[in-house]
Design a protein around this motif. Structure first.
Motif, PDB file in Angstrom:
ATOM      1  N   MET A   1       0.891  -1.015   0.117  1.00  0.00           N
ATOM      2  CA  MET A   1      -0.102   0.089  -0.032  1.00  0.00           C
ATOM      3  C   MET A   1       0.863   1.117  -0.077  1.00  0.00           C
ATOM      4  O   MET A   1       1.835   1.239   0.693  1.00  0.00           O
ATOM      5  CB  MET A   1      -0.759   0.058   1.281  1.00  0.00           C
ATOM      6  CG  MET A   1      -1.865   1.049   1.341  1.00  0.00           C
ATOM      7  SD  MET A   1      -2.622   1.216   3.005  1.00  0.00           S
ATOM      8  CE  MET A   1      -3.768  -0.189   2.839  1.00  0.00           C
ATOM      9  N   THR A  21      -3.537   0.558  -3.405  1.00  0.00           N
ATOM     10  CA  THR A  21      -3.040  -0.757  -3.349  1.00  0.00           C
ATOM     11  C   THR A  21      -2.790  -1.575  -4.632  1.00  0.00           C
ATOM     12  O   THR A  21      -2.984  -0.833  -5.632  1.00  0.00           O
ATOM     13  CB  THR A  21      -4.170  -1.585  -2.376  1.00  0.00           C
ATOM     14  OG1 THR A  21      -5.394  -1.437  -3.089  1.00  0.00           O
ATOM     15  CG2 THR A  21      -4.665  -0.695  -1.228  1.00  0.00           C
ATOM     16  N   LYS A  22      -2.650  -2.907  -4.486  1.00  0.00           N
ATOM     17  CA  LYS A  22      -2.533  -3.457  -5.906  1.00  0.00           C
ATOM     18  C   LYS A  22      -3.563  -3.313  -6.694  1.00  0.00           C
ATOM     19  O   LYS A  22      -3.346  -3.014  -7.821  1.00  0.00           O
ATOM     20  CB  LYS A  22      -2.200  -5.115  -5.359  1.00  0.00           C
ATOM     21  CG  LYS A  22      -1.486  -6.022  -6.271  1.00  0.00           C
ATOM     22  CD  LYS A  22      -1.050  -7.180  -5.898  1.00  0.00           C
ATOM     23  CE  LYS A  22      -1.701  -8.129  -5.395  1.00  0.00           C
ATOM     24  NZ  LYS A  22      -3.153  -8.547  -5.779  1.00  0.00           N
ATOM     25  N   THR A  24      -6.693  -1.277  -5.921  1.00  0.00           N
ATOM     26  CA  THR A  24      -7.513  -0.030  -5.746  1.00  0.00           C
ATOM     27  C   THR A  24      -6.843   1.271  -5.827  1.00  0.00           C
ATOM     28  O   THR A  24      -6.108   1.205  -4.967  1.00  0.00           O
ATOM     29  CB  THR A  24      -8.436  -0.469  -4.763  1.00  0.00           C
ATOM     30  OG1 THR A  24      -9.173  -1.579  -4.869  1.00  0.00           O
ATOM     31  CG2 THR A  24      -9.513   0.688  -4.141  1.00  0.00           C
ATOM     32  N   GLY A 141      -9.913  -5.862  -3.095  1.00  0.00           N
ATOM     33  CA  GLY A 141      -8.700  -6.003  -2.195  1.00  0.00           C
ATOM     34  C   GLY A 141      -8.632  -4.998  -1.117  1.00  0.00           C
ATOM     35  O   GLY A 141      -7.506  -5.307  -0.482  1.00  0.00           O
ATOM     36  N   VAL A 142      -9.525  -4.219  -0.767  1.00  0.00           N
ATOM     37  CA  VAL A 142      -9.418  -3.640   0.405  1.00  0.00           C
ATOM     38  C   VAL A 142     -10.918  -3.267   0.854  1.00  0.00           C
ATOM     39  O   VAL A 142     -11.892  -3.229   0.220  1.00  0.00           O
ATOM     40  CB  VAL A 142      -8.632  -2.107   0.088  1.00  0.00           C
ATOM     41  CG1 VAL A 142      -8.914  -1.762  -1.451  1.00  0.00           C
ATOM     42  CG2 VAL A 142      -8.761  -1.033   0.921  1.00  0.00           C
ATOM     43  N   ASP A 161      -8.452  -1.592   5.642  1.00  0.00           N
ATOM     44  CA  ASP A 161      -7.626  -2.796   5.425  1.00  0.00           C
ATOM     45  C   ASP A 161      -7.406  -3.177   4.269  1.00  0.00           C
ATOM     46  O   ASP A 161      -8.305  -3.305   3.323  1.00  0.00           O
ATOM     47  CB  ASP A 161      -8.316  -3.753   6.248  1.00  0.00           C
ATOM     48  CG  ASP A 161      -8.475  -3.788   7.928  1.00  0.00           C
ATOM     49  OD1 ASP A 161      -8.210  -2.756   8.301  1.00  0.00           O
ATOM     50  OD2 ASP A 161      -9.033  -4.754   8.587  1.00  0.00           O
ATOM     51  N   GLU A 162      -6.172  -3.588   3.930  1.00  0.00           N
ATOM     52  CA  GLU A 162      -5.904  -4.266   2.749  1.00  0.00           C
ATOM     53  C   GLU A 162      -5.771  -5.670   2.763  1.00  0.00           C
ATOM     54  O   GLU A 162      -4.997  -6.210   4.009  1.00  0.00           O
ATOM     55  CB  GLU A 162      -4.539  -3.705   2.045  1.00  0.00           C
ATOM     56  CG  GLU A 162      -4.209  -4.266   0.635  1.00  0.00           C
ATOM     57  CD  GLU A 162      -2.834  -3.795   0.042  1.00  0.00           C
ATOM     58  OE1 GLU A 162      -2.036  -3.157   0.805  1.00  0.00           O
ATOM     59  OE2 GLU A 162      -2.664  -4.282  -0.856  1.00  0.00           O
ATOM     60  N   GLY A 165      -2.852  -7.368   3.498  1.00  0.00           N
ATOM     61  CA  GLY A 165      -1.552  -6.219   3.666  1.00  0.00           C
ATOM     62  C   GLY A 165      -2.003  -5.543   5.129  1.00  0.00           C
ATOM     63  O   GLY A 165      -2.666  -5.844   5.957  1.00  0.00           O
ATOM     64  N   ARG A 167      -3.066  -2.238   7.537  1.00  0.00           N
ATOM     65  CA  ARG A 167      -3.904  -1.564   8.337  1.00  0.00           C
ATOM     66  C   ARG A 167      -3.765   0.009   8.419  1.00  0.00           C
ATOM     67  O   ARG A 167      -2.715   0.119   9.006  1.00  0.00           O
ATOM     68  CB  ARG A 167      -4.613  -2.027   9.526  1.00  0.00           C
ATOM     69  CG  ARG A 167      -5.181  -3.453   9.379  1.00  0.00           C
ATOM     70  CD  ARG A 167      -5.451  -3.842  11.082  1.00  0.00           C
ATOM     71  NE  ARG A 167      -6.343  -4.951  10.960  1.00  0.00           N
ATOM     72  CZ  ARG A 167      -7.131  -5.224  12.016  1.00  0.00           C
ATOM     73  NH1 ARG A 167      -6.648  -4.616  13.257  1.00  0.00           N
ATOM     74  NH2 ARG A 167      -7.927  -5.989  12.089  1.00  0.00           N
TER      75      ARG A 167
END
Ligand SMILES: [Zn+2]
Length: 449
Positions: A1, A21-22, A24, A141-142, A161-162, A165, A167
């Motif tokens: 992230m 994130t990956k 989003t 993903g999140v 939260d991911e 991944g 927080r």
């Protein structure tokens, strides 16, 4: 992230942070920069990212410095959902429509460019997705949830939260608890990283009981001097809190009765929204309104919604009190009253909120005796008083207490939404007291989490 800070970095206004994130790309807040002009030139610059590439926008609360660039975002191609709590949605519509009106006035008076039009506000509202506190929203993903920030009606902090991944916590703006009307700020869950506001990061508020005392003194002195009390308001929450206090002072006959004009269409409408959501009040206030009491009203109160009604204030006999926006005196109806009454030694200017650097409010708060208002030079002869505890923001100790009482201390903290010395002051204190590595990011800086 990763997070990039595109506003409220080493300054208070313009809250806007991009989380990637990956899968989003998500924006936390999309607020307006507010300096000496109501709509600062910085608002017209590029966001620093392409609005079309965003997947979601997560709004913490309805203050203009958190929602004011949403219309620009939508105008520039953002088509996705804009998440907010139900009261935030109602207030956001009011705040954006009011801002459009102020900008329209400035355009007519000084040909200042407008940041957006009413149709852009409608577009924003059509993309709003309501989410209440504690509901978890799942994106690609999140996921995130809102918790009560206790700052203004409907305000939230965000826990993100991911999947597999880290927080991330984002405070939005934290309330000045205990708030007489709202519930206290909720407890923060365990976060790997926390982005926290620092408006009052290096200061402590005066005791809350001083607030009513100073207010009472200002009202009483105004009656004795047969003068005019001017109170520039932050239309949402601070005004209602002020009305709430005057309601109780008046109920207990602790202040002389006089005409009190609420000369802010936004504040008048915001009070209506406040009345619509009693379930967001704390227990005491809920109990009071459940018995049928209007805690935002008292004898002598006049709401002047239209311009014509507003003009009648000039003719009203003294003593009188005028509550009008904007709170930092960088626009709105208060300017007309300042031109009329600041030069009169019988007047008192009562400042009840944060005054951003560069604003007329900051100059008056600092004691400047010659100011320019609406292109007129004004010699300040009025008394200038200030009440710090009307702030809607947590002070240094309250921020520290909120972080210390988290389920688990965050691993790393970034201070935003504060001028450089305030953010740095909070960072130093967090490192000394809680031993948490803390940084103050710059505009455009990206952090890896
Ligand atoms: Zn705020």
């Amino acid at each position: 992230m990763q997070v990039t800070f595109f506003g409220a970095a080493r300054e208070v206004t313009g809250s806007c942070h991009l989380v990637q994130t990956k899968d989003t790309r998500l924006l936390l807040d999309c607020g307006m920069f507010q300096g000496s002009a109501f709509s600062d030139a910085k608002n017209f610059r590029d966001f620093g990212f392409d609005p079309k590439t965003l997947d979601a926008v997560v709004v913490t609360h309805a203050h203009l410095d958190h929602v004011g660039r949403l219309p620009k975002l939508v105008k520039e191609g953002y088509k996705g959902k804009i998440y907010m709590t139900p009261p935030t949605a109602k207030l956001t519509k009011l705040v954006l429509e009011d801002a459009e009106q102020v900008m329209e006035d400035e355009y007519r008076r000084e040909y200042r460019p407008k940041l957006f039009e009413l149709e852009d506000v409608d577009a924003v509202m059509s993309q709003v997705q309501l989410v209440d506190y504690a509901h978890r929203v799942k994106l690609d993903g999140v996921s995130f949830r809102y918790r009560d920030a206790g700052h203004i009606l409907g305000s939230a902090f965000v826990e993100l939260d991911e999947a597999g991944g880290p927080r991330l916590g984002f405070s939005g703006d934290l309330g000045n608890a205990p708030d007489p009307i709202l519930k206290p700020t909720a407890q923060l869950a365990a976060q790997d990283v926390l982005i926290v506001e620092s408006t009052y990061g290096n200061r402590l508020h005066e005791a809350q009981d001083l607030r009513k005392k100073t207010l009472r003194e200002c009202l009483t002195r105004t009656a004795q001097k047969n003068g005019v009390l001017l109170i520039p308001t932050f239309a949402i929450e601070r005004t209602q809190l002020l009305l709430f206090d005057i309601h109780h002072l008046s109920e207990n006959r602790l202040v002389p009765e006089m005409d009190i004009f609420l000369d802010s269409p936004l504040a008048i409408r915001a009070s209506e929204v406040m009345r619509e959501f009693p379930q967001y009040y704390n227990q005491d206030t809920l109990k009071e309104v459940s018995s049928g009491e209007d805690v935002f009203a008292f004898p002598g109160l006049h709401e002047t919604l239209s311009r014509d009604q507003s003009k009648t204030i000039n003719e009203a006999p003294r003593p009188k009190t005028i509550i009008a926006g904007s709170g930092m005196m960088n626009g709105g109806r208060i300017l007309h009253h300042l031109v009329r009454y600041l030069g009169d030694p019988r007047s008192t200017l009562l400042i009840i909120g944060y005054q951003s650097g560069g604003t007329l409010g900051r100059r008056l708060y600092s004691g400047e005796k010659k100011v320019e208002v609406l292109n007129e030079r004004v010699q300040v002869k009025a008394d200038v008083a200030a009440i710090g505890s009307y702030s809607a923001h947590a002070d240094q100790q309250q921020i520290l207490d909120w972080i210390s009482s988290a389920e688990k201390l965050p691993g790393h903290i970034y201070c935003v939404h504060g001028e450089e010395d305030a953010a740095a002051g909070l960072a130093t204190r967090l490192m000394q007291k809680l031993k948490i590595p803390t940084d103050v990011p710059r505009f455009g800086e990206t952090i890896q989490i």
